[in-house]
Write a protein that holds these residues in place. Sequence first.
Motif, PDB file in Angstrom:
ATOM      1  N   ASP A  34       1.224  -1.125   0.024  1.00  0.00           N
ATOM      2  CA  ASP A  34      -0.300   0.172   0.324  1.00  0.00           C
ATOM      3  C   ASP A  34       1.058   1.282  -0.380  1.00  0.00           C
ATOM      4  OD1 ASP A  34      -2.328  -1.294   0.219  1.00  0.00           O
ATOM      5  OD2 ASP A  34      -2.470  -1.339   2.678  1.00  0.00           O
ATOM      6  N   LEU A  35       2.039   1.184   1.072  1.00  0.00           N
ATOM      7  CA  LEU A  35       3.320   2.367   1.283  1.00  0.00           C
ATOM      8  C   LEU A  35       3.205   2.485  -0.696  1.00  0.00           C
ATOM      9  CD1 LEU A  35       4.419   2.207   3.975  1.00  0.00           C
ATOM     10  CD2 LEU A  35       2.667   3.460   3.543  1.00  0.00           C
ATOM     11  N   ALA A  36       3.699   1.648  -0.866  1.00  0.00           N
ATOM     12  CA  ALA A  36       4.838   1.612  -2.757  1.00  0.00           C
ATOM     13  C   ALA A  36       3.325   2.095  -3.338  1.00  0.00           C
ATOM     14  CB  ALA A  36       5.043   0.467  -3.176  1.00  0.00           C
ATOM     15  N   LYS A  37       1.914   1.349  -3.148  1.00  0.00           N
ATOM     16  CA  LYS A  37       1.186   2.696  -4.938  1.00  0.00           C
ATOM     17  C   LYS A  37       1.279   3.534  -4.012  1.00  0.00           C
ATOM     18  CE  LYS A  37      -1.520  -1.592  -4.776  1.00  0.00           C
ATOM     19  NZ  LYS A  37      -2.930  -2.132  -3.958  1.00  0.00           N
ATOM     20  N   ARG A  38       1.780   4.523  -3.408  1.00  0.00           N
ATOM     21  CA  ARG A  38       1.331   5.843  -3.107  1.00  0.00           C
ATOM     22  C   ARG A  38       2.937   6.387  -3.465  1.00  0.00           C
ATOM     23  NH1 ARG A  38      -0.167   5.967   3.665  1.00  0.00           N
ATOM     24  NH2 ARG A  38       0.753   7.805   3.139  1.00  0.00           N
ATOM     25  N   GLY A  39       3.331   5.682  -3.434  1.00  0.00           N
ATOM     26  CA  GLY A  39       4.633   6.673  -3.801  1.00  0.00           C
ATOM     27  C   GLY A  39       6.053   6.794  -3.480  1.00  0.00           C
ATOM     28  N   ARG A  40       7.034   7.166  -3.513  1.00  0.00           N
ATOM     29  CA  ARG A  40       8.655   6.953  -2.784  1.00  0.00           C
ATOM     30  C   ARG A  40       8.078   8.484  -2.004  1.00  0.00           C
ATOM     31  NH1 ARG A  40      13.977   6.202  -6.065  1.00  0.00           N
ATOM     32  NH2 ARG A  40      15.024   6.478  -3.973  1.00  0.00           N
ATOM     33  N   GLY A  41       8.212   7.885  -0.193  1.00  0.00           N
ATOM     34  CA  GLY A  41       8.221   9.039   1.445  1.00  0.00           C
ATOM     35  C   GLY A  41       7.331   8.657   1.198  1.00  0.00           C
ATOM     36  N   SER A  42       6.057   7.974   1.043  1.00  0.00           N
ATOM     37  CA  SER A  42       5.307   8.197   1.902  1.00  0.00           C
ATOM     38  C   SER A  42       5.545   7.052   2.736  1.00  0.00           C
ATOM     39  CB  SER A  42       4.047   6.820   1.130  1.00  0.00           C
ATOM     40  OG  SER A  42       4.901   5.336   0.699  1.00  0.00           O
ATOM     41  N   PHE A  43       4.687   6.784   3.933  1.00  0.00           N
ATOM     42  CA  PHE A  43       4.500   6.785   5.626  1.00  0.00           C
ATOM     43  C   PHE A  43       3.465   6.703   6.014  1.00  0.00           C
ATOM     44  CE2 PHE A  43       5.004  12.019   5.485  1.00  0.00           C
ATOM     45  CZ  PHE A  43       3.961  11.723   6.780  1.00  0.00           C
ATOM     46  N   ASP A  44       3.393   6.172   7.277  1.00  0.00           N
ATOM     47  CA  ASP A  44       1.606   5.924   7.666  1.00  0.00           C
ATOM     48  C   ASP A  44       2.777   5.416   9.448  1.00  0.00           C
ATOM     49  OD1 ASP A  44      -0.263   5.297   8.901  1.00  0.00           O
ATOM     50  OD2 ASP A  44      -0.174   2.902   8.808  1.00  0.00           O
ATOM     51  N   VAL A  45       1.703   6.220  10.429  1.00  0.00           N
ATOM     52  CA  VAL A  45       2.770   5.806  12.132  1.00  0.00           C
ATOM     53  C   VAL A  45       1.388   6.465  12.698  1.00  0.00           C
ATOM     54  CG1 VAL A  45       1.504   9.082  11.907  1.00  0.00           C
ATOM     55  CG2 VAL A  45       3.271   8.214  13.366  1.00  0.00           C
ATOM     56  N   ARG A  46       2.151   5.604  13.851  1.00  0.00           N
ATOM     57  CA  ARG A  46       1.115   5.707  15.311  1.00  0.00           C
ATOM     58  C   ARG A  46       1.506   5.780  16.405  1.00  0.00           C
ATOM     59  NH1 ARG A  46      -1.941   4.339  10.889  1.00  0.00           N
ATOM     60  NH2 ARG A  46      -3.280   2.565  10.642  1.00  0.00           N
ATOM     61  N   VAL A  47       0.680   6.489  17.060  1.00  0.00           N
ATOM     62  CA  VAL A  47       1.248   6.877  18.707  1.00  0.00           C
ATOM     63  C   VAL A  47       0.611   6.292  19.334  1.00  0.00           C
ATOM     64  CG1 VAL A  47       1.514   8.892  19.208  1.00  0.00           C
ATOM     65  CG2 VAL A  47       1.111   9.229  17.153  1.00  0.00           C
ATOM     66  N   GLU A  48       1.366   5.807  20.448  1.00  0.00           N
ATOM     67  CA  GLU A  48       0.412   5.001  21.399  1.00  0.00           C
ATOM     68  C   GLU A  48      -0.446   6.212  22.644  1.00  0.00           C
ATOM     69  OE1 GLU A  48      -0.009   2.548  24.518  1.00  0.00           O
ATOM     70  OE2 GLU A  48       0.645   4.607  25.602  1.00  0.00           O
ATOM     71  N   LYS A  49      -1.134   5.230  22.957  1.00  0.00           N
ATOM     72  CA  LYS A  49      -2.772   6.464  23.643  1.00  0.00           C
ATOM     73  C   LYS A  49      -1.814   6.949  24.722  1.00  0.00           C
ATOM     74  CE  LYS A  49      -6.954   5.458  25.449  1.00  0.00           C
ATOM     75  NZ  LYS A  49      -8.445   4.913  25.493  1.00  0.00           N
ATOM     76  N   GLU A  50      -1.329   6.066  25.392  1.00  0.00           N
ATOM     77  CA  GLU A  50      -1.666   6.824  27.026  1.00  0.00           C
ATOM     78  C   GLU A  50       0.563   7.905  27.088  1.00  0.00           C
ATOM     79  OE1 GLU A  50      -1.780   3.667  30.070  1.00  0.00           O
ATOM     80  OE2 GLU A  50      -4.042   4.209  29.590  1.00  0.00           O
ATOM     81  N   GLU A  51       1.935   6.461  27.001  1.00  0.00           N
ATOM     82  CA  GLU A  51       2.792   7.015  26.676  1.00  0.00           C
ATOM     83  C   GLU A  51       2.990   7.749  24.979  1.00  0.00           C
ATOM     84  OE1 GLU A  51       4.711   6.113  29.316  1.00  0.00           O
ATOM     85  OE2 GLU A  51       2.623   4.791  30.279  1.00  0.00           O
ATOM     86  N   SER A  52       4.335   8.528  25.466  1.00  0.00           N
ATOM     87  CA  SER A  52       5.219   9.355  24.497  1.00  0.00           C
ATOM     88  C   SER A  52       6.029   8.390  23.582  1.00  0.00           C
ATOM     89  CB  SER A  52       5.937  10.232  25.021  1.00  0.00           C
ATOM     90  OG  SER A  52       6.111  11.206  23.949  1.00  0.00           O
ATOM     91  N   ILE A  53       5.345   7.505  22.573  1.00  0.00           N
ATOM     92  CA  ILE A  53       6.258   6.760  21.706  1.00  0.00           C
ATOM     93  C   ILE A  53       5.611   6.148  20.585  1.00  0.00           C
ATOM     94  CG2 ILE A  53       6.299   3.873  21.623  1.00  0.00           C
ATOM     95  CD1 ILE A  53       6.685   3.280  23.961  1.00  0.00           C
ATOM     96  N   ALA A  54       6.174   6.217  19.405  1.00  0.00           N
ATOM     97  CA  ALA A  54       5.688   6.846  17.709  1.00  0.00           C
ATOM     98  C   ALA A  54       6.629   6.053  17.467  1.00  0.00           C
ATOM     99  CB  ALA A  54       5.387   7.826  17.237  1.00  0.00           C
ATOM    100  N   ILE A  55       5.139   4.989  16.215  1.00  0.00           N
ATOM    101  CA  ILE A  55       6.198   4.602  15.464  1.00  0.00           C
ATOM    102  C   ILE A  55       6.156   4.382  14.422  1.00  0.00           C
ATOM    103  CG2 ILE A  55       5.565   1.593  14.493  1.00  0.00           C
ATOM    104  CD1 ILE A  55       5.862   0.480  17.133  1.00  0.00           C
TER     105      ILE A  55
END
Length: 593
Positions: A367-388
């Motif tokens: 799915d990211l490849a269809k959107r092209g180079r430079g695309s990204f997806d991010v998720r953030v933890e609900k309580e803690e200050s952590i991002a993936i």
Amino acid sequence: MNTKNRYSLHDALKIITGDDSEFEGCEDSSDEDPVDPEDPDYTPSNKDMESDESSGSDDSDSSESKDLDDVQQPNMNPSQQNTTIQGKKEFSWRKKPFETPECTFKGQSVTPPENLHTPLEYFRKFITQEMLQLLMEQTNLYSVQKSESHRNVNTTVKELEILIGLYLRMGLCQLPGNRAYWENDTRCPMVADNMSRNRFQTLLSCLHFTDNTDLSNRQEEDKCWKIRPWLNMFRRQCLDITPEEHNSIDEQMVPFRGTYSPIRQYVKGKPHPWGLKIWGRCSSSGILCDFVVYQGGTGKKTLLGMGGDVVVKLCETLPSNQNYKVFADNFFSSAPLVLKLLQREIYFVGTLRSNRLAGCQLEDEKDLAKRGRGSFDVRVEKEESIAIVKWYDNRSVTLISSYCAIEPQDKVRRWSKSGKAFVEVNRPHIVNEYNTFMGGIDLLDACVARYKYHMRSRRWYLYLFWQTIMLGLVNAWLIYRRDCRLLGIQKPLKQRSFQAEVATSLILVQSQRGRPSRNATPPPPPPPPPKRVRVGVPDDVRIDQVAHWPVKCDKRGRCKVCKVNATTTLCEKCDVRLCFTEERNCFKRYHSA
């Protein structure tokens, strides 16, 4: 009816259930960790998710929940009991903007020195006189213990300094073997003129760091007990360095292919797959601040895993609540590790493996490849200050962080095969941070391998000894360069010139002054002066005020100090022409601080 095949109910149950002893030794021998759906690092597949939804149960394993039925309370929630027993946190991920915490660095900053030290003084910050004194005592003791005639090698601290200086010189002019430096066809005067070949080989065979007869030194859990005193003293000197804000943690391999070593490892894909492994924490400039020699796995399963435990161990020497930043690759990274470091206000950035997402569902790479180079997806933890963050360039890469995520984005140039031209690709801030501050260990490895001489030996711990010598030299050079930058010095010494000056100073500088006492043990005879003409003299040799004798030479030359008078007076040790008259005593001026 045949009675041979008849079994009683007790016999049938015994055959069906089996005996535990029949399955001993059948554990999985794979190097991969067993898949545990209860583990927060486990990413469930679609099949697992469908079965969980259909049964209406949580992520707990059926076999484990069955074992816990005997000990759980009747009114206790199974998910609460799982958290209590295993101590694992359940992460909840959301697709929302990441709020950057207040992570301004509060630690001690690096201050410029009052003046620049000499290369030998920088080197002696890591290889101290106390360490050489220990090496001298244990070497003399070991020579008596191993010799049938109990003959003492009777070495001194100065002679060991000369030995280390010769080793550094060998790294600058590498030959295929030790004896080649004394052979007529390949003779190297800067090595052969300062120590005889037999004496050099004798000292190498007697180098030792601890008493073999002292049983208190032989600890079963410590496989490096033969060199442990030296390693502890060297690590103490590394810990005295003021740590920088950004630190990276990675592994380092010491090449070793000997027949026996209790800690020898094989790491596939490395330039030197066989060797001794060292975990190290470096600053972003490559300065080694802390290290641990890897002695093999313990077989114990922990919440953070072996890589996470290494990061926690190396970060224990960092001050708490100072907002230090630590970087590591996917071998060490996990969500529980980030949470563990956040308790001490140490922020973390690292790449992440797909089986350690802690239940975080990111977009697929297709799915990211269809959107092209430079695309990204991010998720953030609900309580803690952590991002993936999952970013797609040529292929996808996943990173985890506790202080940065997407913003601010920047542009990077990438080559497009289809368009046959360079294109601009969006890059998240977390990728820029990782690429900027992660390469500390790699920089240290490159500097160590540049001028390191591979001294072969049957004793594996001597490879660690020579490695610490080179680590001390590279640390000294990197700190020297940092001081030059802080003081505004434009042209610092290169590593080759720095190593050559340290080697020359170790060989020629005399620490003993004055007349020795009558009852003192006479030192060994000094090595003969080198026959080759030396270009330039280190400041440590010039001002040591020992054995600087004026001699006459046949050819006149310009004075080194005033550069006006032509003189035939020569300093025997420094090998430079100096005026030696009452009107212009350049000889005295040259040898004063």
